[in-house]
Enzyme design. Structure first.
Site, mmCIF file in Angstrom:
data_model
loop_
_atom_site.group_PDB
_atom_site.id
_atom_site.type_symbol
_atom_site.label_atom_id
_atom_site.label_comp_id
_atom_site.label_asym_id
_atom_site.label_seq_id
_atom_site.Cartn_x
_atom_site.Cartn_y
_atom_site.Cartn_z
ATOM 1 N N GLY A 46 1.631 2.705 -3.003
ATOM 2 C CA GLY A 46 1.342 3.937 -3.880
ATOM 3 C C GLY A 46 1.914 3.011 -5.157
ATOM 4 N N LYS A 47 1.999 2.142 -5.283
ATOM 5 C CA LYS A 47 2.577 1.391 -6.284
ATOM 6 C C LYS A 47 1.614 1.598 -8.057
ATOM 7 C CE LYS A 47 3.413 -2.684 -5.177
ATOM 8 N NZ LYS A 47 3.002 -2.669 -3.663
ATOM 9 N N ALA A 72 4.477 -6.187 -6.684
ATOM 10 C CA ALA A 72 3.235 -6.847 -5.111
ATOM 11 C C ALA A 72 4.015 -7.247 -4.507
ATOM 12 C CB ALA A 72 2.907 -8.331 -5.188
ATOM 13 N N GLU A 88 4.121 -3.808 -12.566
ATOM 14 C CA GLU A 88 4.382 -3.196 -11.489
ATOM 15 C C GLU A 88 4.123 -5.045 -10.765
ATOM 16 O OE1 GLU A 88 0.195 -2.063 -7.941
ATOM 17 O OE2 GLU A 88 -0.048 -1.732 -9.905
ATOM 18 N N LYS A 130 1.040 -6.380 -14.446
ATOM 19 C CA LYS A 130 1.058 -6.990 -12.926
ATOM 20 C C LYS A 130 1.626 -8.394 -13.624
ATOM 21 C CE LYS A 130 -0.308 -6.639 -8.905
ATOM 22 N NZ LYS A 130 0.448 -5.534 -7.788
ATOM 23 N N ASP A 140 0.710 -1.178 -0.015
ATOM 24 C CA ASP A 140 -0.371 0.330 0.250
ATOM 25 C C ASP A 140 0.649 1.002 0.255
ATOM 26 O OD1 ASP A 140 -2.258 -1.628 0.373
ATOM 27 O OD2 ASP A 140 -2.205 -1.791 2.448
#
Length: 204
Positions: free
Chosen positions: A14-15, A99, A97, A32, A12
């Site tokens: 801001g990726k 994780a 992106e 992703k 959390d």
């Protein structure tokens, strides 16, 4: 090495917003590789990106539980195989992106940090600002440096904290690419404004 791997100092951070901004700034494709939990970040980014050139590639793994990938995979009785995660076929730049943070495990031996070199991508590090973020940022930066991974720069996300921001930049030597302050609304318009700022920085 023209692709970008967006990672962060934690969960959390801001990726997903940064990935949307970067995708819009470069009119790049978005991917992703590992999605753990719902809603899918791919759907979020797709709603925020307004250019017509970007394509959104399917995940290599979609896991049902919002947890560390290695845990979510065990719940789904799936084994994440790093060798099975390959870049989508495209002639465009790909924004990838990650994780969670860089040391999040994928399985019993591989970490998120291992994805970037496999995918031949430069890293953009998202540092959100909170009490303790200096420590988390510098530990993340130390891990990246130890592995001699190419880092394009840092994006700060959160309320202004010049003391934290300046020491993180000074200790890392990384370039500041963008600062994202809390947004009243997150929509294609605000993403486009931030993308213009980031595009100018990337073109410097």
């Amino acid at each position: 090495m023209r692709n970008y791997f967006v990672t962060a100092i934690g969960t959390d951070s801001g990726k997903t917003i940064v990935s949307a901004v970067l995708t819009e700034a470069l009119a790049a494709d978005y991917w992703k590789p590992i999605q753990a939990g719902f809603p899918r970040d791919t759907e979020t980014v797709q709603k925020l990106v307004s250019n017509s050139a970007s394509k959104f590639h399917p995940e290599a793994y979609i896991l049902n539980t919002a947890a560390s990938p290695h845990t979510a995979a065990k719940v789904d009785n799936v084994a994440i195989d790093l060798d099975a995660i390959d870049l989508p076929e495209t002639e465009n730049i790909v924004v990838i992106e990650g994780a969670g943070g860089v040391m999040v495990p994928l399985n019993d031996k591989d970490l998120i940090i291992d994805l970037a070199p496999k995918l031949h991508a430069k890293i953009i590090l998202v540092c959100n600002l909170y009490l303790g973020s200096i420590n988390h940022s510098l530990l993340t930066i130390e891990a990246l440096m130890k592995r001699k991974l190419p880092v394009k720069g840092i994006i700060f996300n959160g309320n202004e904290n010049r003391g934290s921001e300046s020491i993180i930049l000074a200790k890392s030597g990384f370039e500041l690419l963008l600062t994202i302050r809390p947004l009243e609304k997150i929509n294609p318009h605000t993403i486009s404004i931030l993308a213009d700022q980031l595009r100018r920085k990337l073109n410097d």
